[in-house]
Write a protein that holds these residues in place. Structure first.
Motif, PDB file in Angstrom:
ATOM      1  N   ILE A 103       0.909  -1.115   0.021  1.00  0.00           N
ATOM      2  CA  ILE A 103      -0.174  -0.076   0.001  1.00  0.00           C
ATOM      3  C   ILE A 103       0.831   1.174   0.100  1.00  0.00           C
ATOM      4  O   ILE A 103       1.995   1.330   0.658  1.00  0.00           O
ATOM      5  CB  ILE A 103      -0.883   0.176   1.356  1.00  0.00           C
ATOM      6  N   ALA A 104       0.550   2.091  -0.741  1.00  0.00           N
ATOM      7  CA  ALA A 104       1.433   3.598  -0.926  1.00  0.00           C
ATOM      8  C   ALA A 104       1.622   3.997   0.418  1.00  0.00           C
ATOM      9  O   ALA A 104       0.552   4.178   1.492  1.00  0.00           O
ATOM     10  CB  ALA A 104       0.781   4.305  -1.926  1.00  0.00           C
ATOM     11  N   PRO A 105       2.657   4.658   0.727  1.00  0.00           N
ATOM     12  CA  PRO A 105       2.878   5.401   2.004  1.00  0.00           C
ATOM     13  C   PRO A 105       1.911   6.395   2.264  1.00  0.00           C
ATOM     14  O   PRO A 105       1.683   7.174   1.171  1.00  0.00           O
ATOM     15  CB  PRO A 105       4.449   5.747   1.839  1.00  0.00           C
ATOM     16  N   GLY A 106       1.466   6.450   3.197  1.00  0.00           N
ATOM     17  CA  GLY A 106       0.493   7.536   3.479  1.00  0.00           C
ATOM     18  C   GLY A 106      -0.949   7.125   3.474  1.00  0.00           C
ATOM     19  O   GLY A 106      -1.953   7.820   3.814  1.00  0.00           O
ATOM     20  N   GLU A 107      -1.101   6.017   2.783  1.00  0.00           N
ATOM     21  CA  GLU A 107      -2.475   5.675   2.404  1.00  0.00           C
ATOM     22  C   GLU A 107      -3.082   4.704   3.570  1.00  0.00           C
ATOM     23  O   GLU A 107      -2.702   4.262   4.094  1.00  0.00           O
ATOM     24  CB  GLU A 107      -2.569   4.819   1.100  1.00  0.00           C
ATOM     25  N   THR A 108      -4.142   4.910   3.964  1.00  0.00           N
ATOM     26  CA  THR A 108      -5.103   4.495   5.146  1.00  0.00           C
ATOM     27  C   THR A 108      -5.160   2.991   4.473  1.00  0.00           C
ATOM     28  O   THR A 108      -5.893   2.636   3.506  1.00  0.00           O
ATOM     29  CB  THR A 108      -6.596   5.106   5.233  1.00  0.00           C
ATOM     30  N   PRO A 109      -4.786   2.049   5.175  1.00  0.00           N
ATOM     31  CA  PRO A 109      -5.287   0.684   4.922  1.00  0.00           C
ATOM     32  C   PRO A 109      -6.624   0.177   4.833  1.00  0.00           C
ATOM     33  O   PRO A 109      -6.521  -0.748   5.944  1.00  0.00           O
ATOM     34  CB  PRO A 109      -4.011  -0.046   5.701  1.00  0.00           C
ATOM     35  N   ASN A 110      -7.321   1.026   4.388  1.00  0.00           N
ATOM     36  CA  ASN A 110      -8.736   0.458   4.600  1.00  0.00           C
ATOM     37  C   ASN A 110      -9.342   0.663   3.215  1.00  0.00           C
ATOM     38  O   ASN A 110      -9.540   1.733   2.567  1.00  0.00           O
ATOM     39  CB  ASN A 110      -9.228   1.416   5.861  1.00  0.00           C
ATOM     40  N   PHE A 111      -9.761  -0.683   2.720  1.00  0.00           N
ATOM     41  CA  PHE A 111     -10.157  -0.597   1.301  1.00  0.00           C
ATOM     42  C   PHE A 111     -11.529  -1.203   1.208  1.00  0.00           C
ATOM     43  O   PHE A 111     -11.536  -2.620   1.004  1.00  0.00           O
ATOM     44  CB  PHE A 111      -9.182  -0.972   0.460  1.00  0.00           C
ATOM     45  N   PRO A 112     -12.616  -0.593   1.374  1.00  0.00           N
ATOM     46  CA  PRO A 112     -13.970  -1.269   0.959  1.00  0.00           C
ATOM     47  C   PRO A 112     -13.795  -2.017  -0.321  1.00  0.00           C
ATOM     48  O   PRO A 112     -13.344  -1.626  -1.280  1.00  0.00           O
ATOM     49  CB  PRO A 112     -15.028   0.009   1.282  1.00  0.00           C
ATOM     50  N   ASP A 113     -14.881  -2.740  -0.434  1.00  0.00           N
ATOM     51  CA  ASP A 113     -14.874  -3.685  -1.631  1.00  0.00           C
ATOM     52  C   ASP A 113     -15.202  -2.578  -2.873  1.00  0.00           C
ATOM     53  O   ASP A 113     -16.161  -1.441  -2.622  1.00  0.00           O
ATOM     54  CB  ASP A 113     -15.845  -4.532  -1.613  1.00  0.00           C
ATOM     55  N   ASP A 114     -14.790  -2.713  -3.987  1.00  0.00           N
ATOM     56  CA  ASP A 114     -15.082  -1.754  -5.183  1.00  0.00           C
ATOM     57  C   ASP A 114     -14.245  -0.644  -5.225  1.00  0.00           C
ATOM     58  O   ASP A 114     -14.647   0.428  -5.841  1.00  0.00           O
ATOM     59  CB  ASP A 114     -16.409  -1.753  -5.239  1.00  0.00           C
ATOM     60  N   THR A 115     -13.434  -0.463  -3.972  1.00  0.00           N
ATOM     61  CA  THR A 115     -12.759   0.948  -4.109  1.00  0.00           C
ATOM     62  C   THR A 115     -11.772   1.162  -5.264  1.00  0.00           C
ATOM     63  O   THR A 115     -11.116   0.049  -5.538  1.00  0.00           O
ATOM     64  CB  THR A 115     -11.836   1.037  -2.957  1.00  0.00           C
ATOM     65  N   MET A 116     -12.037   2.147  -6.109  1.00  0.00           N
ATOM     66  CA  MET A 116     -11.014   2.245  -7.192  1.00  0.00           C
ATOM     67  C   MET A 116      -9.755   2.703  -6.642  1.00  0.00           C
ATOM     68  O   MET A 116      -9.503   3.563  -5.934  1.00  0.00           O
ATOM     69  CB  MET A 116     -11.893   3.238  -8.123  1.00  0.00           C
ATOM     70  N   VAL A 117      -8.617   1.960  -7.404  1.00  0.00           N
ATOM     71  CA  VAL A 117      -7.321   2.352  -7.090  1.00  0.00           C
ATOM     72  C   VAL A 117      -6.294   2.528  -8.116  1.00  0.00           C
ATOM     73  O   VAL A 117      -6.714   1.977  -9.082  1.00  0.00           O
ATOM     74  CB  VAL A 117      -6.818   0.954  -5.859  1.00  0.00           C
ATOM     75  N   THR A 118      -5.305   3.120  -7.817  1.00  0.00           N
ATOM     76  CA  THR A 118      -4.176   2.986  -8.827  1.00  0.00           C
ATOM     77  C   THR A 118      -3.004   2.128  -8.247  1.00  0.00           C
ATOM     78  O   THR A 118      -3.168   2.048  -7.035  1.00  0.00           O
ATOM     79  CB  THR A 118      -3.515   4.188  -8.973  1.00  0.00           C
ATOM     80  N   TYR A 119      -2.474   1.427  -9.085  1.00  0.00           N
ATOM     81  CA  TYR A 119      -1.269   0.646  -8.382  1.00  0.00           C
ATOM     82  C   TYR A 119      -0.259   0.157  -9.613  1.00  0.00           C
ATOM     83  O   TYR A 119      -0.631   0.360 -10.659  1.00  0.00           O
ATOM     84  CB  TYR A 119      -2.194  -0.591  -7.925  1.00  0.00           C
ATOM     85  N   CYS A 120       0.843  -0.185  -9.109  1.00  0.00           N
ATOM     86  CA  CYS A 120       1.776  -0.753 -10.055  1.00  0.00           C
ATOM     87  C   CYS A 120       1.899  -2.206  -9.985  1.00  0.00           C
ATOM     88  O   CYS A 120       1.498  -2.742  -8.682  1.00  0.00           O
ATOM     89  CB  CYS A 120       3.070  -0.169  -9.808  1.00  0.00           C
ATOM     90  N   VAL A 121       2.199  -3.134 -10.842  1.00  0.00           N
ATOM     91  CA  VAL A 121       2.326  -4.437 -10.726  1.00  0.00           C
ATOM     92  C   VAL A 121       4.096  -4.723 -10.869  1.00  0.00           C
ATOM     93  O   VAL A 121       4.645  -4.374 -11.465  1.00  0.00           O
ATOM     94  CB  VAL A 121       1.943  -4.980 -12.191  1.00  0.00           C
ATOM     95  N   GLU A 122       4.125  -5.593  -9.853  1.00  0.00           N
ATOM     96  CA  GLU A 122       5.623  -6.123  -9.584  1.00  0.00           C
ATOM     97  C   GLU A 122       5.481  -7.698  -9.827  1.00  0.00           C
ATOM     98  O   GLU A 122       4.513  -8.194  -9.313  1.00  0.00           O
ATOM     99  CB  GLU A 122       5.985  -5.891  -8.203  1.00  0.00           C
ATOM    100  N   GLN A 123       6.407  -8.161 -10.679  1.00  0.00           N
ATOM    101  CA  GLN A 123       6.458  -9.536 -10.895  1.00  0.00           C
ATOM    102  C   GLN A 123       7.277 -10.293  -9.621  1.00  0.00           C
ATOM    103  O   GLN A 123       8.460  -9.757  -9.370  1.00  0.00           O
ATOM    104  CB  GLN A 123       7.168  -9.906 -12.267  1.00  0.00           C
ATOM    105  N   THR A 124       6.398 -11.117  -9.015  1.00  0.00           N
ATOM    106  CA  THR A 124       7.047 -11.743  -7.752  1.00  0.00           C
ATOM    107  C   THR A 124       7.355 -13.303  -8.225  1.00  0.00           C
ATOM    108  O   THR A 124       6.814 -13.585  -9.339  1.00  0.00           O
ATOM    109  CB  THR A 124       6.508 -11.785  -6.651  1.00  0.00           C
ATOM    110  N   SER A 125       7.896 -13.958  -7.449  1.00  0.00           N
ATOM    111  CA  SER A 125       8.020 -15.701  -7.793  1.00  0.00           C
ATOM    112  C   SER A 125       6.829 -16.273  -7.518  1.00  0.00           C
ATOM    113  O   SER A 125       6.360 -17.153  -8.364  1.00  0.00           O
ATOM    114  CB  SER A 125       9.014 -16.201  -6.839  1.00  0.00           C
ATOM    115  N   LYS A 126       5.905 -15.696  -6.837  1.00  0.00           N
ATOM    116  CA  LYS A 126       4.446 -16.139  -6.837  1.00  0.00           C
ATOM    117  C   LYS A 126       3.214 -15.475  -7.899  1.00  0.00           C
ATOM    118  O   LYS A 126       2.256 -15.669  -7.709  1.00  0.00           O
ATOM    119  CB  LYS A 126       3.766 -15.657  -5.351  1.00  0.00           C
ATOM    120  N   GLY A 127       4.047 -14.706  -8.811  1.00  0.00           N
ATOM    121  CA  GLY A 127       2.952 -14.157  -9.813  1.00  0.00           C
ATOM    122  C   GLY A 127       2.950 -12.492  -9.734  1.00  0.00           C
ATOM    123  O   GLY A 127       3.867 -11.897  -8.846  1.00  0.00           O
TER     124      GLY A 127
END
Ligand SMILES: [Zn+2]
Length: 140
Positions: A103-127
């Motif tokens: 979660i982006a720094p400073g962002e409240t870690p509270n995301f109700p269902d269907d919250t629209m978000v922006t994000y980046c994708v990181e490839q990890t060993s798990k996908g």
């Protein structure tokens, strides 16, 4: 009439093979001319050598297209603050795991269902995993 193993040359692969007594006897019993077969045993059985290739589609699973880093826009499927992780639905329908640490720094870690978000994708060993998850329009 006596038989004995004799050498024969395969007309296909050119390998020497044994024209066996039992094969000669078999021909003799059938009243046929006792001549070695033109092909060696392995050439007589096509398909017995090598792995059988199953015809048809072998790739029933569509190769997931690797997402570019982004940033992307998506919708939170769910986020559990107690567990510390959740999922974002990418526009292509793929569900991306995201962890509390993503979660982006400073962002409240509270995301109700269907919250629209922006994000980046990181490839990890798990996908692919969503990082820098941020509520859309939160900082307007
Ligand atoms: Zn052969």
């Amino acid at each position: 009439m006596s038989f004995q193993d004799t050498w024969a040359i395969c007309t296909k692969c050119g390998n020497k093979f044994v024209f066996r007594i039992e094969d000669q006897r078999r021909l003799s019993k059938r009243g046929k001319e006792i001549t070695p077969p033109p092909l060696c045993p392995s050439c007589q059985e096509p398909g017995s050598v090598g792995a059988p290739a199953p015809a048809g589609e072998t790739s029933s699973q569509p190769e997931p297209q690797e997402l570019d880093r982004g940033p992307h826009e998506g919708k939170v499927k769910w986020y559990d603050n107690d567990k510390g992780y959740g999922f974002i639905v990418h526009p292509n329908g793929e569900e991306l795991f995201f962890h509390r640490t993503g979660i982006a720094p400073g962002e409240t870690p509270n995301f109700p269902d269907d919250t629209m978000v922006t994000y980046c994708v990181e490839q990890t060993s798990k996908g692919p995993q969503a990082i820098e998850v941020e509520r859309m329009g939160a900082r307007n």
